[in-house]
Design a protein around this motif. Structure first.
Motif, mmCIF file in Angstrom:
data_model
loop_
_atom_site.group_PDB
_atom_site.id
_atom_site.type_symbol
_atom_site.label_atom_id
_atom_site.label_comp_id
_atom_site.label_asym_id
_atom_site.label_seq_id
_atom_site.Cartn_x
_atom_site.Cartn_y
_atom_site.Cartn_z
ATOM 1 N N UNK A 127 0.779 -1.170 0.205
ATOM 2 C CA UNK A 127 0.212 -0.211 0.333
ATOM 3 C C UNK A 127 1.224 1.298 0.087
ATOM 4 N N UNK A 128 1.784 1.057 0.955
ATOM 5 C CA UNK A 128 2.939 1.724 0.236
ATOM 6 C C UNK A 128 3.874 2.768 -0.296
ATOM 7 N N UNK A 129 3.839 1.596 -1.309
ATOM 8 C CA UNK A 129 5.211 1.875 -2.645
ATOM 9 C C UNK A 129 4.564 1.215 -3.328
ATOM 10 N N UNK A 130 3.623 0.192 -3.476
ATOM 11 C CA UNK A 130 3.253 -0.223 -4.941
ATOM 12 C C UNK A 130 3.969 -1.488 -4.823
ATOM 13 N N UNK A 131 5.054 -1.909 -4.280
ATOM 14 C CA UNK A 131 5.898 -3.329 -4.290
ATOM 15 C C UNK A 131 5.565 -4.003 -4.041
ATOM 16 N N UNK A 132 5.010 -5.149 -4.733
ATOM 17 C CA UNK A 132 4.404 -6.473 -4.301
ATOM 18 C C UNK A 132 5.667 -7.633 -4.185
ATOM 19 N N UNK A 133 5.459 -7.878 -2.959
ATOM 20 C CA UNK A 133 6.114 -9.137 -2.001
ATOM 21 C C UNK A 133 5.573 -10.317 -1.525
ATOM 22 N N UNK A 134 5.385 -11.667 -1.893
ATOM 23 C CA UNK A 134 5.223 -12.742 -2.228
ATOM 24 C C UNK A 134 5.891 -13.788 -1.275
ATOM 25 N N UNK A 135 5.536 -14.258 -0.399
ATOM 26 C CA UNK A 135 6.356 -15.475 0.454
ATOM 27 C C UNK A 135 5.700 -16.629 -0.173
ATOM 28 N N UNK A 136 6.736 -17.745 -0.588
ATOM 29 C CA UNK A 136 5.999 -18.833 -1.390
ATOM 30 C C UNK A 136 6.981 -20.377 -0.396
ATOM 31 N N UNK A 137 6.200 -20.423 0.097
ATOM 32 C CA UNK A 137 7.286 -21.702 0.445
ATOM 33 C C UNK A 137 7.071 -23.152 -0.211
ATOM 34 N N UNK A 138 7.788 -24.125 -0.121
ATOM 35 C CA UNK A 138 7.059 -25.812 -0.612
ATOM 36 C C UNK A 138 7.541 -27.005 -0.485
ATOM 37 N N UNK A 139 7.154 -27.675 -0.438
ATOM 38 C CA UNK A 139 7.977 -28.904 -0.345
ATOM 39 C C UNK A 139 9.254 -29.402 -0.738
ATOM 40 N N UNK A 140 9.215 -28.943 -2.146
ATOM 41 C CA UNK A 140 10.699 -29.562 -3.157
ATOM 42 C C UNK A 140 10.276 -28.683 -4.854
ATOM 43 N N UNK A 141 11.665 -28.265 -4.555
ATOM 44 C CA UNK A 141 12.032 -27.347 -5.768
ATOM 45 C C UNK A 141 11.763 -28.488 -7.263
ATOM 46 N N UNK A 142 11.076 -29.966 -6.872
ATOM 47 C CA UNK A 142 10.711 -30.387 -8.332
ATOM 48 C C UNK A 142 12.318 -31.311 -8.849
ATOM 49 N N UNK A 143 13.258 -30.771 -8.724
ATOM 50 C CA UNK A 143 15.078 -31.491 -9.032
ATOM 51 C C UNK A 143 15.762 -29.693 -9.488
ATOM 52 N N UNK A 144 14.511 -29.140 -10.191
ATOM 53 C CA UNK A 144 15.755 -27.618 -10.121
ATOM 54 C C UNK A 144 16.447 -26.972 -9.141
ATOM 55 N N UNK A 145 17.140 -26.379 -9.821
ATOM 56 C CA UNK A 145 17.763 -25.251 -9.205
ATOM 57 C C UNK A 145 17.206 -23.670 -8.477
ATOM 58 N N UNK A 146 17.498 -23.464 -7.284
ATOM 59 C CA UNK A 146 16.443 -22.698 -7.026
ATOM 60 C C UNK A 146 16.146 -21.375 -7.258
ATOM 61 N N UNK A 147 16.923 -20.620 -7.822
ATOM 62 C CA UNK A 147 17.419 -20.082 -9.016
ATOM 63 C C UNK A 147 16.271 -20.363 -9.906
ATOM 64 N N UNK A 148 16.264 -21.638 -10.938
ATOM 65 C CA UNK A 148 15.344 -21.391 -11.794
ATOM 66 C C UNK A 148 14.475 -21.421 -11.513
ATOM 67 N N UNK A 149 13.505 -22.611 -10.237
ATOM 68 C CA UNK A 149 12.371 -22.309 -10.168
ATOM 69 C C UNK A 149 12.227 -21.000 -9.769
ATOM 70 N N UNK A 150 12.562 -20.041 -9.015
ATOM 71 C CA UNK A 150 12.010 -19.019 -8.531
ATOM 72 C C UNK A 150 11.348 -18.098 -9.727
ATOM 73 N N UNK A 151 12.116 -17.984 -10.395
ATOM 74 C CA UNK A 151 11.866 -17.007 -11.734
ATOM 75 C C UNK A 151 10.859 -17.571 -12.553
ATOM 76 N N UNK A 152 10.527 -18.909 -12.444
ATOM 77 C CA UNK A 152 9.563 -19.535 -13.427
ATOM 78 C C UNK A 152 8.466 -19.038 -12.688
ATOM 79 N N UNK A 153 8.911 -19.070 -10.912
ATOM 80 C CA UNK A 153 7.673 -18.657 -10.019
ATOM 81 C C UNK A 153 7.373 -17.669 -10.427
ATOM 82 N N UNK A 154 8.105 -16.216 -10.504
ATOM 83 C CA UNK A 154 7.365 -14.999 -10.779
ATOM 84 C C UNK A 154 7.403 -14.863 -11.841
ATOM 85 N N UNK A 155 7.976 -15.306 -12.842
ATOM 86 C CA UNK A 155 7.294 -15.011 -13.995
ATOM 87 C C UNK A 155 6.129 -15.767 -14.403
ATOM 88 N N UNK A 156 5.163 -16.983 -14.015
ATOM 89 C CA UNK A 156 3.831 -17.482 -13.938
ATOM 90 C C UNK A 156 2.806 -16.625 -13.261
#
Length: 155
Positions: A61-90
């Motif tokens: 509300x103060x900045x218009x920046x959106x922060x999202x917290x996600x916890x998952x059990x597994x990265x499904x075998x992906x590197x954490x960098x790739x997984x996070x980028x794919x989630x952010x894009x999706x």
């Protein structure tokens, strides 16, 4: 003529590999974004989750920046960098045209964490600071078994 059976076996093998390949890698990702805290690994106590959500909403509300917290059990075998980028894009975190989204990702079983920062916020939160948040604030709490507090400290 003897080569035909070998060629047919090779062709059928290649076709089976092609059919087994996941053409929709987003299918391995979490479902659609439904809130700013997506605790799919059930790591955050309810009271702590409420605090985190309130902080995230006030910040947006103060900045218009959106922060999202996600916890998952597994990265499904992906590197954490790739997984996070794919989630952010999706999920299209942040505002269109501003690219002002941040994803704080924790993969419980893989013991991996990442703060993925949109291009529009990289000047405000460069990778070195994101890594310091993880190492200095989150990891010490995680080592004590205080996952919710660690994520709150990261936020």
């Amino acid at each position: 003529m003897r080569r035909w059976p070998h060629i047919l076996v090779l062709i059928s093998f290649l076709v089976s590999i092609a059919l087994c390949t996941n053409d929709h890698p987003e299918d391995d990702l979490p479902p659609d974004l439904t809130g700013q805290v997506m605790d799919l690994a059930d790591m955050i106590p309810a009271a702590t989750e409420a605090k985190i959500l309130r902080l995230l909403q006030e910040h947006e509300k103060a900045t218009t920046d959106q922060i999202v917290v996600l916890t998952v059990d597994s990265l499904e075998g992906l590197p954490v960098e790739e997984y996070s980028i794919r989630v952010a894009e999706k999920w299209k975190i942040g505002q269109k045209g501003k690219d002002n989204g941040i994803l704080l990702l924790v993969a419980k079983n893989d013991r991996k964490m990442r703060i993925e920062v949109g291009y529009g916020l990289e000047g405000d939160l460069p990778d070195i600071y994101a890594n310091r948040i993880i190492q200095d604030r989150m990891v010490p709490q995680f080592k004590k078994g205080n996952f919710g507090e660690g994520i709150l400290s990261g936020v």
